[in-house]
Design a protein around this motif. Structure first.
Motif, PDB file in Angstrom:
ATOM      1  N   ASN A  29       0.831  -1.209   0.000  1.00 53.47           N
ATOM      2  CA  ASN A  29       0.000   0.000   0.000  1.00 53.47           C
ATOM      3  C   ASN A  29       0.865   1.258   0.000  1.00 53.47           C
ATOM      4  O   ASN A  29       0.563   2.220  -0.713  1.00 53.47           O
ATOM      5  CB  ASN A  29      -0.965  -0.001   1.184  1.00 53.47           C
ATOM      6  CG  ASN A  29      -2.229  -0.777   0.897  1.00 53.47           C
ATOM      7  OD1 ASN A  29      -2.704  -0.821  -0.233  1.00 53.47           O
ATOM      8  ND2 ASN A  29      -2.784  -1.387   1.922  1.00 53.47           N
ATOM      9  N   HIS A  68      -1.774  -1.302  -4.529  1.00 56.48           N
ATOM     10  CA  HIS A  68      -2.958  -1.690  -3.778  1.00 56.48           C
ATOM     11  C   HIS A  68      -3.562  -2.999  -4.271  1.00 56.48           C
ATOM     12  O   HIS A  68      -4.103  -3.763  -3.469  1.00 56.48           O
ATOM     13  CB  HIS A  68      -3.982  -0.561  -3.811  1.00 56.48           C
ATOM     14  CG  HIS A  68      -3.383   0.758  -3.448  1.00 56.48           C
ATOM     15  ND1 HIS A  68      -2.771   0.989  -2.234  1.00 56.48           N
ATOM     16  CD2 HIS A  68      -3.245   1.907  -4.157  1.00 56.48           C
ATOM     17  CE1 HIS A  68      -2.309   2.228  -2.206  1.00 56.48           C
ATOM     18  NE2 HIS A  68      -2.580   2.800  -3.356  1.00 56.48           N
ATOM     19  N   ALA A 119      -1.722  -5.600  -2.514  1.00 55.86           N
ATOM     20  CA  ALA A 119      -2.026  -5.618  -1.081  1.00 55.86           C
ATOM     21  C   ALA A 119      -3.369  -6.291  -0.792  1.00 55.86           C
ATOM     22  O   ALA A 119      -3.507  -6.993   0.216  1.00 55.86           O
ATOM     23  CB  ALA A 119      -2.032  -4.198  -0.528  1.00 55.86           C
ATOM     24  N   LEU A 120      -4.356  -6.079  -1.671  1.00 56.65           N
ATOM     25  CA  LEU A 120      -5.720  -6.512  -1.393  1.00 56.65           C
ATOM     26  C   LEU A 120      -5.850  -7.992  -1.019  1.00 56.65           C
ATOM     27  O   LEU A 120      -6.437  -8.305   0.026  1.00 56.65           O
ATOM     28  CB  LEU A 120      -6.637  -6.162  -2.561  1.00 56.65           C
ATOM     29  CG  LEU A 120      -8.118  -6.489  -2.361  1.00 56.65           C
ATOM     30  CD1 LEU A 120      -8.694  -5.725  -1.175  1.00 56.65           C
ATOM     31  CD2 LEU A 120      -8.889  -6.186  -3.640  1.00 56.65           C
ATOM     32  N   THR A 126      -7.510  -0.238   2.241  1.00 59.98           N
ATOM     33  CA  THR A 126      -7.054  -0.713   0.929  1.00 59.98           C
ATOM     34  C   THR A 126      -8.135  -0.498  -0.116  1.00 59.98           C
ATOM     35  O   THR A 126      -7.853  -0.066  -1.238  1.00 59.98           O
ATOM     36  CB  THR A 126      -6.632  -2.192   1.012  1.00 59.98           C
ATOM     37  OG1 THR A 126      -5.587  -2.318   1.985  1.00 59.98           O
ATOM     38  CG2 THR A 126      -6.131  -2.709  -0.329  1.00 59.98           C
TER      39      THR A 126
END
Length: 141
Positions: free
Chosen positions: A90, A95, A98-99, A130
């Motif tokens: 992030n 992102h 990251a999710l 996020t």
């Protein structure tokens, strides 16, 4: 000493000590010792605090891979490593990377700790953040 320096925000001073601790732990305990992984995690955190996200990312990827290999994908330390890696993704604006990590952490914490545990609540907040990064114009903006 390096931990104390990090606690008071002196990350520049802590960095060489964290690097030396990791080097020493690798030499003394080897790559797969739990203390070596904690030293690597601490060094990654210091890099993150200094804005050196690429350096933190490299270390956090190593820690997560080792935790999965040595402890299992479902060990609490593995989930912590996964959460750290997601935070760095992030920070780097990655992102979409990251999710899935944040989703895995939340799912595991709900299952292992319950809905109301502080770590579960933090994981839920990280997932919401996020999603906001991915869609800043969404309903929570």
């Amino acid at each position: 000493m390096q931990a104390g320096l990090r606690l008071i925000g002196r990350h520049d001073d802590a960095l060489p000590l964290c690097e030396q601790v990791l080097t020493d732990y690798i030499r003394i305990f080897g790559e797969d010792h739990p203390d070596t992984h904690w030293a690597r995690t601490n060094l990654a955190g210091t890099h993150r605090h200094l804005g050196r996200h690429d350096d933190a990312l490299r270390l956090e990827e190593q820690v997560l891979a080792a935790r999965i290999r040595l402890l299992s994908s479902d060990h609490p330390d593995t989930h912590r490593a996964r959460a750290n890696l997601a935070a760095t993704y992030n920070d780097l604006g990655r992102h979409n990377d990251a999710l899935p990590l944040v989703e895995q952490v939340l799912s595991a914490r709900v299952r292992l700790l319950g809905d109301d545990h502080p770590h579960t609540v933090r994981a839920r907040a990280n997932l919401a953040a996020t999603h906001r990064f991915l869609d800043p114009s969404g309903p929570e903006a």
